[in-house]
Design a protein around this motif. Structure first.
Motif, mmCIF file in Angstrom:
data_model
loop_
_atom_site.group_PDB
_atom_site.id
_atom_site.type_symbol
_atom_site.label_atom_id
_atom_site.label_comp_id
_atom_site.label_asym_id
_atom_site.label_seq_id
_atom_site.Cartn_x
_atom_site.Cartn_y
_atom_site.Cartn_z
ATOM 1 N N ARG A 123 -6.179 -3.317 -9.134
ATOM 2 C CA ARG A 123 -4.802 -2.929 -9.460
ATOM 3 C C ARG A 123 -4.174 -2.107 -8.339
ATOM 4 O O ARG A 123 -2.996 -2.260 -8.028
ATOM 5 N N VAL A 126 -3.291 -4.480 -5.445
ATOM 6 C CA VAL A 126 -2.139 -5.279 -5.808
ATOM 7 C C VAL A 126 -0.855 -4.452 -5.736
ATOM 8 O O VAL A 126 0.164 -4.914 -5.248
ATOM 9 N N SER A 127 -0.920 -3.215 -6.199
ATOM 10 C CA SER A 127 0.275 -2.372 -6.141
ATOM 11 C C SER A 127 0.667 -2.062 -4.695
ATOM 12 O O SER A 127 1.855 -1.993 -4.364
ATOM 13 N N TRP A 128 -0.327 -1.892 -3.812
ATOM 14 C CA TRP A 128 -0.012 -1.675 -2.382
ATOM 15 C C TRP A 128 0.662 -2.921 -1.803
ATOM 16 O O TRP A 128 1.628 -2.802 -1.051
ATOM 17 N N LEU A 129 0.110 -4.093 -2.108
ATOM 18 C CA LEU A 129 0.699 -5.324 -1.598
ATOM 19 C C LEU A 129 2.095 -5.550 -2.144
ATOM 20 O O LEU A 129 2.986 -6.018 -1.425
ATOM 21 N N GLU A 130 2.322 -5.210 -3.418
ATOM 22 C CA GLU A 130 3.666 -5.328 -3.972
ATOM 23 C C GLU A 130 4.624 -4.370 -3.295
ATOM 24 O O GLU A 130 5.794 -4.680 -3.107
ATOM 25 N N GLY A 131 4.132 -3.201 -2.912
ATOM 26 C CA GLY A 131 4.973 -2.223 -2.207
ATOM 27 C C GLY A 131 5.371 -2.719 -0.831
ATOM 28 O O GLY A 131 6.463 -2.402 -0.349
ATOM 29 N N LEU A 133 5.826 -5.884 -0.023
ATOM 30 C CA LEU A 133 6.747 -7.012 -0.163
ATOM 31 C C LEU A 133 8.012 -6.497 -0.725
ATOM 32 O O LEU A 133 9.064 -6.676 -0.675
#
Length: 133
Positions: A123, A126-131, A133
């Motif tokens: 999680r 994923v949150s780092w990658l969403e940040g 993008l």
């Protein structure tokens, strides 16, 4: 080729080896626990194409009949053994352990901890990658 491409090719080869090795380990472990894996679904199709459909069907039917006869004999023998083992079990009854040994409880808690850590780690990534993008 430049140094970057050599490193990249080495990393790709290392990754491919790691995946193949992991799949091999997983299938060996599965076979050790559950027995041999079933054959591929298309394996009987090759037999049909090579030897003619009717002949292959006759071979499969004959093999099925032999297996069915063997199963009934094995079932009868299994019932007889079960009846014998019930009488033996009644005479040599052991007290049953009702609680888990300490090592089982410890390893279960460690497994739960690792599962939670992996879940929250995924999680976080994923949150780092969403940040980004």
């Amino acid at each position: 080729m430049s140094r970057f491409y050599w490193r990249f090719a080495g990393a790709v080869l290392l990754l491919a080896f790691g995946i193949a090795f992991g799949v091999e380990l997983a299938s060996r472990g599965t076979e050790r626990i559950h027995g041999p894996l079933p054959a591929a679904a298309g394996s009987t199709g090759a037999l049909d194409a090579r030897s003619g459909g009717a002949q292959a069907a006759a071979v499969r039917t004959a093999a099925g009949e032999q297996a069915g006869a063997g199963r009934t004999k094995a079932a009868e023998q299994g019932k007889a053994k079960a009846a014998d083992s019930k009488s033996d079990a009644a005479s040599s009854a052991r007290p049953r352990v009702t609680e888990d040994p300490l090592i089982n409880r410890i390893t279960n808690k460690i497994g739960e901890l690792l599962q939670m850590a992996a879940y929250h780690g995924v999680r976080l990534v994923v949150s780092w990658l969403e940040g980004l993008l």
